[in-house]
Enzyme design. Structure first.
Site, PDB file in Angstrom:
ATOM      1  N   SER A  96       5.285  -1.892   3.008  1.00 55.01           N
ATOM      2  CA  SER A  96       5.396  -3.213   3.633  1.00 55.01           C
ATOM      3  C   SER A  96       6.455  -3.140   4.725  1.00 55.01           C
ATOM      4  CB  SER A  96       5.812  -4.253   2.596  1.00 55.01           C
ATOM      5  OG  SER A  96       6.294  -5.398   3.281  1.00 55.01           O
ATOM      6  N   HIS A 104       1.112  -2.092   5.424  1.00 53.53           N
ATOM      7  CA  HIS A 104       1.019  -3.446   4.872  1.00 53.53           C
ATOM      8  C   HIS A 104       1.825  -4.397   5.758  1.00 53.53           C
ATOM      9  CE1 HIS A 104       0.319  -6.381   1.639  1.00 53.53           C
ATOM     10  NE2 HIS A 104       1.571  -6.773   1.824  1.00 53.53           N
ATOM     11  N   ASP A 163       3.007  -8.159   6.415  1.00 54.28           N
ATOM     12  CA  ASP A 163       3.246  -9.450   5.750  1.00 54.28           C
ATOM     13  C   ASP A 163       3.457 -10.571   6.760  1.00 54.28           C
ATOM     14  OD1 ASP A 163       3.237  -8.931   2.875  1.00 54.28           O
ATOM     15  OD2 ASP A 163       4.959  -7.638   3.284  1.00 54.28           O
ATOM     16  N   MET A 186       4.160 -14.393   7.459  1.00 54.70           N
ATOM     17  CA  MET A 186       4.710 -15.585   6.801  1.00 54.70           C
ATOM     18  C   MET A 186       4.953 -16.678   7.836  1.00 54.70           C
ATOM     19  SD  MET A 186       7.457 -13.872   4.213  1.00 54.70           S
ATOM     20  CE  MET A 186       7.081 -12.370   3.310  1.00 54.70           C
ATOM     21  N   HIS A 231      -1.611  -9.152   5.179  1.00 55.52           N
ATOM     22  CA  HIS A 231      -1.442 -10.068   4.046  1.00 55.52           C
ATOM     23  C   HIS A 231      -0.992 -11.409   4.623  1.00 55.52           C
ATOM     24  CE1 HIS A 231       1.180 -11.051   0.230  1.00 55.52           C
ATOM     25  NE2 HIS A 231       0.217 -11.937   0.435  1.00 55.52           N
ATOM     26  N   MET A 256       0.230 -14.966   4.542  1.00 56.80           N
ATOM     27  CA  MET A 256       0.891 -16.006   3.736  1.00 56.80           C
ATOM     28  C   MET A 256       1.083 -17.176   4.684  1.00 56.80           C
ATOM     29  SD  MET A 256       3.501 -13.440   1.766  1.00 56.80           S
ATOM     30  CE  MET A 256       3.259 -12.131   2.959  1.00 56.80           C
ATOM     31  N   MET A 299      -0.113 -10.474  -6.776  1.00 51.63           N
ATOM     32  CA  MET A 299       1.321 -10.558  -6.474  1.00 51.63           C
ATOM     33  C   MET A 299       2.104 -10.324  -7.766  1.00 51.63           C
ATOM     34  SD  MET A 299       1.600 -11.049  -3.230  1.00 51.63           S
ATOM     35  CE  MET A 299       3.390 -11.118  -3.255  1.00 51.63           C
ATOM     36  N   ASP A 311       1.505  -6.020  -5.290  1.00 49.50           N
ATOM     37  CA  ASP A 311       2.512  -6.243  -4.245  1.00 49.50           C
ATOM     38  C   ASP A 311       3.728  -6.965  -4.812  1.00 49.50           C
ATOM     39  OD1 ASP A 311       3.905  -6.842  -1.917  1.00 49.50           O
ATOM     40  OD2 ASP A 311       2.294  -8.015  -1.006  1.00 49.50           O
TER      41      ASP A 311
HETATM   42  C1  DX5 Z   1       6.363 -10.530  -0.438  1.00 49.52           C
HETATM   43  C2  DX5 Z   1       5.530  -9.534   0.327  1.00 49.52           C
HETATM   44  C3  DX5 Z   1       5.696  -8.124  -0.112  1.00 49.52           C
HETATM   45  C4  DX5 Z   1       7.085  -7.606   0.006  1.00 49.52           C
HETATM   46  C5  DX5 Z   1       7.242  -6.448  -0.946  1.00 49.52           C
HETATM   47  O1  DX5 Z   1       5.951 -11.816  -0.096  1.00 49.52           O
HETATM   48  O2  DX5 Z   1       4.158  -9.851   0.207  1.00 49.52           O
HETATM   49  O3  DX5 Z   1       4.781  -7.288   0.570  1.00 49.52           O
HETATM   50  O4  DX5 Z   1       7.432  -7.203   1.286  1.00 49.52           O
HETATM   51  O5  DX5 Z   1       8.562  -6.017  -0.889  1.00 49.52           O
HETATM   52  P1  DX5 Z   1       9.222  -5.216  -2.089  1.00 49.52           P
HETATM   53  O6  DX5 Z   1       8.427  -3.932  -2.247  1.00 49.52           O
HETATM   54  O7  DX5 Z   1      10.609  -4.972  -1.609  1.00 49.52           O
HETATM   55  O8  DX5 Z   1       9.134  -6.068  -3.303  1.00 49.52           O
HETATM   56 ZN    ZN Z   2       2.592  -8.412   1.004  1.00 51.88          ZN
END
Ligand code: DX5
Ligand code: ZN
Length: 221
Positions: free
Chosen positions: A10, A35, A37, A39, A69, A71, A140, A178
């Site tokens: 990620s 990956h 992310d 947000m 991903h 969010m 998750m 994840d």
């Molecule tokens: C959280 C993300 C994850 C996050 C994982 O909302 O979807 O992908 O970055 O990070 P670690 O591996 O540090 O838990």
């Molecule tokens: Zn993620």
């Protein structure tokens, strides 16, 4: 069906000021998938990056699969934007979409792999009428929004249950996990049936990415 296990760093935990180099070095170190992310400070209480950054990574020369991903809420306009920006696979949270089946169809229509993301408290029953359409389910193992949180242990049982459903239906859906994945937690979800592993802090917060990825992969033997 057995899939080759994939490690998906990620980039949330990468150095954003040097993002192209960071992605290049993590791929050279043995990562399989990037990956990404996304947000929006609305669906989750944090804000990251959007399609222009994905496009910039493609322009920089990144050829690996980019696993987006989402969010974000609403979802659908971001599906088109990320398809245009070079995403390979897109997942979203059912709570964030008004019409889950339609959002899945939009991803598939763009020729991309489609995934649905289940939060820790979201029941597997949201998959009841859509599982056949999905290429992967992302479970998750933390509440979404931040890197570096602790793995929620009941994800193991949830993974087992989902794997059982997938096998019973004769599907070859991947299970991605994840959140809080590190060398101490990865084997529990692998043994339960997961085959794609997101890791942010367990890779980017280490000095040697090659060693960090090897430490994860060594648990999958
Ligand atoms: C959280 C993300 C994850 C996050 C994982 O909302 O979807 O992908 O970055 O990070 P670690 O591996 O540090 O838990
Ligand atoms: Zn993620």
């Amino acid at each position: 069906m057995m899939h080759t296990p994939l490690i998906a760093p990620s980039i949330l935990s990468a150095d954003f000021a040097r993002l192209g180099e960071e992605v290049e070095s993590v791929l050279a170190a043995g990562a399989d998938v990037v990956h990404f992310d996304v947000m929006d400070n609305h669906y989750v209480p944090n804000l990251t990056f959007g399609p222009t950054i994905c496009h910039a990574l493609r322009n920089y020369g990144i050829e690996a699969d980019i696993d987006v991903h989402l969010m974000v809420s609403p979802v659908d306009n971001m599906i088109d934007a990320f398809a245009d920006a070079g995403a390979s696979m897109i997942s979203f949270h059912p709570e964030a979409s008004q019409h889950v089946d339609r959002s899945i169809s939009l991803i598939k229509q763009r020729g991309l792999k489609a995934g649905l993301v289940l939060n820790p408290a979201t029941s597997l029953s949201v998959l009841d009428y859509v599982l056949e359409k999905l290429d992967y389910v992302l479970l998750m193992s933390v509440n979404p929004g931040f890197g570096g949180q602790s793995f929620i242990p009941n994800t193991v049982e949830k993974t087992q249950h989902l794997k059982h459903i997938i096998d019973e239906m004769g599907l070859d859906t991947r299970i991605e996990v994840d959140g809080g994945i590190n060398k101490d937690t990865i084997k529990s979800v692998y043994d339960a049936g997961a085959d794609m592993f997101v890791a942010g802090s367990a890779i980017f917060n280490k000095p040697d990415y090659k060693q960090a990825i090897a430490d994860l992969k060594n648990q999958l033997k």
